[in-house]
Design a protein around this motif. Structure first.
Motif, PDB file in Angstrom:
ATOM      1  N   GLN A  18      -0.759   2.744  -0.216  1.00  0.00           N
ATOM      2  CA  GLN A  18      -1.351   2.375   1.074  1.00  0.00           C
ATOM      3  C   GLN A  18      -2.863   2.230   0.942  1.00  0.00           C
ATOM      4  N   GLY A  19      -3.366   1.094   1.378  1.00  0.00           N
ATOM      5  CA  GLY A  19      -4.797   0.842   1.341  1.00  0.00           C
ATOM      6  C   GLY A  19      -5.303   0.326   0.000  1.00  0.00           C
ATOM      7  N   LEU A  20      -4.438   0.191  -0.978  1.00  0.00           N
ATOM      8  CA  LEU A  20      -4.839  -0.296  -2.300  1.00  0.00           C
ATOM      9  C   LEU A  20      -4.932  -1.824  -2.271  1.00  0.00           C
ATOM     10  N   SER A  21      -6.047  -2.353  -2.697  1.00  0.00           N
ATOM     11  CA  SER A  21      -6.204  -3.803  -2.738  1.00  0.00           C
ATOM     12  C   SER A  21      -5.452  -4.364  -3.943  1.00  0.00           C
ATOM     13  N   ASP A  22      -5.168  -5.653  -3.899  1.00  0.00           N
ATOM     14  CA  ASP A  22      -4.503  -6.296  -5.039  1.00  0.00           C
ATOM     15  C   ASP A  22      -5.388  -6.212  -6.279  1.00  0.00           C
ATOM     16  N   ALA A  23      -6.685  -6.323  -6.100  1.00  0.00           N
ATOM     17  CA  ALA A  23      -7.611  -6.224  -7.234  1.00  0.00           C
ATOM     18  C   ALA A  23      -7.535  -4.827  -7.859  1.00  0.00           C
ATOM     19  N   ALA A  41      -1.633  -0.153 -12.299  1.00  0.00           N
ATOM     20  CA  ALA A  41      -0.593   0.382 -11.418  1.00  0.00           C
ATOM     21  C   ALA A  41       0.418  -0.703 -11.053  1.00  0.00           C
ATOM     22  N   GLY A  42      -0.040  -1.937 -10.925  1.00  0.00           N
ATOM     23  CA  GLY A  42       0.859  -3.042 -10.594  1.00  0.00           C
ATOM     24  C   GLY A  42       1.958  -3.212 -11.628  1.00  0.00           C
ATOM     25  N   GLN A  67       0.590 -11.130 -12.127  1.00  0.00           N
ATOM     26  CA  GLN A  67      -0.027 -10.159 -11.231  1.00  0.00           C
ATOM     27  C   GLN A  67       0.323 -10.437  -9.769  1.00  0.00           C
ATOM     28  N   LEU A  68       1.506 -10.012  -9.384  1.00  0.00           N
ATOM     29  CA  LEU A  68       1.982 -10.201  -8.016  1.00  0.00           C
ATOM     30  C   LEU A  68       1.189  -9.330  -7.051  1.00  0.00           C
ATOM     31  N   LEU A  84       6.317 -10.699 -18.240  1.00  0.00           N
ATOM     32  CA  LEU A  84       5.682 -10.983 -16.954  1.00  0.00           C
ATOM     33  C   LEU A  84       5.322  -9.720 -16.182  1.00  0.00           C
ATOM     34  N   GLU A  85       5.940  -8.603 -16.532  1.00  0.00           N
ATOM     35  CA  GLU A  85       5.655  -7.360 -15.816  1.00  0.00           C
ATOM     36  C   GLU A  85       4.173  -7.018 -15.863  1.00  0.00           C
TER      37      GLU A  85
END
Length: 116
Positions: free
Chosen positions: A8-13, A25-26, A63-64, A58-59
């Protein structure tokens, strides 16, 4: 639920950042669902499909965004529930073969690893 709470609150970057060169983490969010899918394929005594093999690299590189990763994880977990329920408990001691090396492990052990 835990994945949603901890991201929660984590940006994609931030999700795909590599502080001190660590794995992002992604990757871990994506790998969690995809590895469960692969391990359940072995549990079903089947080889990995070409699509499953294509997803492996791809994992880390695909970068989804966070929302997509959370949706994908939920889908994989829902599929996993159904696949696990379809397994026969009488087969829990039967060997299953994991990976290209075809390492033999009892189905029950494989299921315990998936649960972890």
């Amino acid at each position: 639920e835990e994945a949603i709470a901890v991201t929660q609150g984590l940006s994609d970057a931030a999700l795909w950042s590599r502080p001190a060169g660590l794995t992002p983490a992604g990757f871990h969010l994506r790998h969690l669902g995809e590895s469960i899918d692969r391990l359940l394929t072995y549990a079903e005594d089947k080889p990995l499909s070409p699509a499953q093999l294509e997803i492996l690299p791809l994992e880390l590189t695909d970068q989804l965004p966070l929302l997509s990763l959370l949706v994908l994880l939920e889908q994989r977990l829902n599929e996993a529930r159904a696949r696990i329920l379809a397994l026969n408990p009488a087969d829990y001691t039967a060997p299953r073969h994991i990976g290209r090396a075809r390492i033999a492990v009892p189905l029950g052990t494989l299921l315990a690893h998936i649960a972890e």
